[in-house]
Write a protein that holds these residues in place. Structure first.
Motif, PDB file in Angstrom:
ATOM      1  N   MET A 220       0.831  -1.192   0.000  1.00 51.87           N
ATOM      2  CA  MET A 220       0.000   0.000   0.000  1.00 51.87           C
ATOM      3  C   MET A 220       0.871   1.249   0.000  1.00 51.87           C
ATOM      4  O   MET A 220       1.884   1.308   0.698  1.00 51.87           O
ATOM      5  CB  MET A 220      -0.926   0.009   1.222  1.00 51.87           C
ATOM      6  N   ASN A 221       0.485   2.233  -0.806  1.00 49.16           N
ATOM      7  CA  ASN A 221       1.246   3.475  -0.859  1.00 49.16           C
ATOM      8  C   ASN A 221       1.113   4.233   0.451  1.00 49.16           C
ATOM      9  O   ASN A 221       0.006   4.464   0.940  1.00 49.16           O
ATOM     10  CB  ASN A 221       0.755   4.349  -2.013  1.00 49.16           C
ATOM     11  N   ASN A 222       2.245   4.598   1.024  1.00 52.55           N
ATOM     12  CA  ASN A 222       2.243   5.320   2.296  1.00 52.55           C
ATOM     13  C   ASN A 222       3.623   5.928   2.518  1.00 52.55           C
ATOM     14  O   ASN A 222       4.583   5.618   1.805  1.00 52.55           O
ATOM     15  CB  ASN A 222       1.874   4.384   3.453  1.00 52.55           C
ATOM     16  N   ALA A 223       3.718   6.788   3.520  1.00 57.70           N
ATOM     17  CA  ALA A 223       4.971   7.491   3.790  1.00 57.70           C
ATOM     18  C   ALA A 223       6.103   6.538   4.158  1.00 57.70           C
ATOM     19  O   ALA A 223       7.267   6.781   3.811  1.00 57.70           O
ATOM     20  CB  ALA A 223       4.758   8.512   4.907  1.00 57.70           C
ATOM     21  N   ILE A 224       5.781   5.456   4.852  1.00 65.10           N
ATOM     22  CA  ILE A 224       6.815   4.506   5.263  1.00 65.10           C
ATOM     23  C   ILE A 224       7.503   3.899   4.039  1.00 65.10           C
ATOM     24  O   ILE A 224       8.732   3.860   3.940  1.00 65.10           O
ATOM     25  CB  ILE A 224       6.209   3.391   6.139  1.00 65.10           C
ATOM     26  N   LYS A 225       6.706   3.443   3.096  1.00 63.94           N
ATOM     27  CA  LYS A 225       7.240   2.834   1.877  1.00 63.94           C
ATOM     28  C   LYS A 225       8.066   3.836   1.071  1.00 63.94           C
ATOM     29  O   LYS A 225       9.146   3.515   0.570  1.00 63.94           O
ATOM     30  CB  LYS A 225       6.068   2.303   1.050  1.00 63.94           C
ATOM     31  N   THR A 226       7.572   5.067   0.977  1.00 67.83           N
ATOM     32  CA  THR A 226       8.273   6.100   0.219  1.00 67.83           C
ATOM     33  C   THR A 226       9.616   6.454   0.844  1.00 67.83           C
ATOM     34  O   THR A 226      10.648   6.483   0.165  1.00 67.83           O
ATOM     35  CB  THR A 226       7.411   7.368   0.107  1.00 67.83           C
ATOM     36  N   HIS A 227       9.619   6.736   2.156  1.00 65.12           N
ATOM     37  CA  HIS A 227      10.867   7.110   2.823  1.00 65.12           C
ATOM     38  C   HIS A 227      11.860   5.958   2.821  1.00 65.12           C
ATOM     39  O   HIS A 227      13.064   6.151   2.664  1.00 65.12           O
ATOM     40  CB  HIS A 227      10.577   7.574   4.250  1.00 65.12           C
ATOM     41  N   LEU A 228      11.353   4.737   2.991  1.00 66.75           N
ATOM     42  CA  LEU A 228      12.220   3.560   2.938  1.00 66.75           C
ATOM     43  C   LEU A 228      12.876   3.462   1.562  1.00 66.75           C
ATOM     44  O   LEU A 228      14.083   3.229   1.449  1.00 66.75           O
ATOM     45  CB  LEU A 228      11.392   2.300   3.230  1.00 66.75           C
ATOM     46  N   GLY A 229      12.078   3.638   0.505  1.00 64.28           N
ATOM     47  CA  GLY A 229      12.606   3.535  -0.844  1.00 64.28           C
ATOM     48  C   GLY A 229      13.713   4.533  -1.112  1.00 64.28           C
ATOM     49  O   GLY A 229      14.753   4.198  -1.694  1.00 64.28           O
ATOM     50  N   LYS A 230      13.505   5.768  -0.681  1.00 64.91           N
ATOM     51  CA  LYS A 230      14.507   6.803  -0.908  1.00 64.91           C
ATOM     52  C   LYS A 230      15.777   6.557  -0.093  1.00 64.91           C
ATOM     53  O   LYS A 230      16.900   6.745  -0.582  1.00 64.91           O
ATOM     54  CB  LYS A 230      13.907   8.170  -0.572  1.00 64.91           C
ATOM     55  N   PHE A 231      15.593   6.108   1.146  1.00 59.58           N
ATOM     56  CA  PHE A 231      16.761   5.853   1.991  1.00 59.58           C
ATOM     57  C   PHE A 231      17.543   4.646   1.477  1.00 59.58           C
ATOM     58  O   PHE A 231      18.779   4.622   1.498  1.00 59.58           O
ATOM     59  CB  PHE A 231      16.325   5.640   3.435  1.00 59.58           C
ATOM     60  N   LEU A 232      16.816   3.632   0.995  1.00 61.12           N
ATOM     61  CA  LEU A 232      17.461   2.450   0.430  1.00 61.12           C
ATOM     62  C   LEU A 232      18.262   2.817  -0.818  1.00 61.12           C
ATOM     63  O   LEU A 232      19.390   2.353  -1.000  1.00 61.12           O
ATOM     64  CB  LEU A 232      16.397   1.394   0.090  1.00 61.12           C
ATOM     65  N   ALA A 233      17.671   3.656  -1.669  1.00 62.75           N
ATOM     66  CA  ALA A 233      18.381   4.099  -2.871  1.00 62.75           C
ATOM     67  C   ALA A 233      19.656   4.839  -2.504  1.00 62.75           C
ATOM     68  O   ALA A 233      20.706   4.656  -3.126  1.00 62.75           O
ATOM     69  CB  ALA A 233      17.462   4.997  -3.708  1.00 62.75           C
TER      70      ALA A 233
END
Length: 277
Positions: free
Chosen positions: A101-114
């Protein structure tokens, strides 16, 4: 999961993709997309409040006897960077797709992982929105032509999956067709499992919590096709947290990296076992 030395994001596919109702200017250069975000940050964030805090401590330098301030080795951001460096060779530039599900956790995780992997970050839904002329236009297009919208999702995933060194936050369309699921197999896919009740607290779209629970139930089987599931509740439990809000982006990213490491090791063992004596 397919671990490959993929095409880098600097050698993007140049073909035009033109699903009915959408216009992608040839060449469709994702690097010039507003969704591209090479994130560079060393701060630690609480997933919900996203208030930065830096963990430091003063220690005595044994060689100089001077007291200096250093970032603690146990600092989660340090651990994330170290783990990312440890697995980068075996990862071979393989892209990572985050579903859920789209949410802030997934977004911030993705950017930090990148950032940790020195990859490029993309959000597949945002790319479709841009091609449609904005989120409102994309919504109208989807309502008038669901099939055309799905074709647009597939075309975006097709280009993203043809490249390497990407972290992609994939929309729900990524797990709703066999064609899209096959495209995810060009990289490593992970389901970032966040309770819908928590998503409701973070979501600013105005969707009732009951609708988010219904969506979660509808999409759960699709999400579960990912190579690995990283559960927010499980990470909180492992860290001894009673409050899910206490889990940081670094905590989740480190867990993702550990799971990626397991997958790459398994892949390597399978390859070695298949070699002739």
């Amino acid at each position: 999961m397919e671990i490959i030395a993929g095409t880098t994001a600097t050698t993007m596919a140049t073909q035009s993709i033109t699903p009915k109702g959408l216009k992608f200017d040839p060449p469709f250069s994702l690097l010039h997309s507003q969704s591209y975000a090479p994130i560079r940050t060393s701060l630690q964030y609480s997933i919900i409040s996203r208030k930065p805090r830096i963990t430091t401590r003063s220690i005595a330098d044994d060689t100089t006897s001077n007291t200096v301030t250093k970032v603690a080795a146990e600092d989660p951001s340090f651990a994330v960077k170290k783990k990312a460096a440890d697995i980068s060779t075996e990862l071979k530039g393989t892209s990572v797709f985050l579903v859920g599900m789209n949410n802030a956790i997934k977004t911030h995780l993705g950017k930090f992982l990148a950032d940790a992997l020195r990859y490029y970050y993309f959000d597949s839904d945002s790319l479709v929105f841009e091609a449609a002329g904005g989120e409102s236009a994309a919504k109208a297009f989807r309502e008038s032509d669901e099939k055309g919208y799905q074709q647009a999702e597939t075309e975006v995933l097709k280009q993203l999956s043809s490249m390497g060194r990407l972290v992609v936050c994939a929309g729900n369309g990524a797990v709703q067709s066999s064609a899209n699921l096959a495209l995810l197999r060009h990289g490593i896919s992970l389901w970032i499992d966040v309770p819908p009740g928590m998503v409701a607290r973070m979501d600013h779209s105005g969707f009732p919590e009951s609708e988010l629970f219904a969506l979660y139930k509808e999409m759960r089987d699709g999400y579960a096709t990912a190579d690995v599931t990283v559960s927010l509740q499980k990470v909180a439990s492992q860290l001894g947290y009673d409050d899910l809000d206490a889990v940081t982006t670094e905590d989740m990213t480190l867990e993702v990296l550990k799971e990626i490491e397991k997958l790459t090791r398994k892949k390597k063992m399978m390859e070695e076992a298949a070699r002739p004596f």
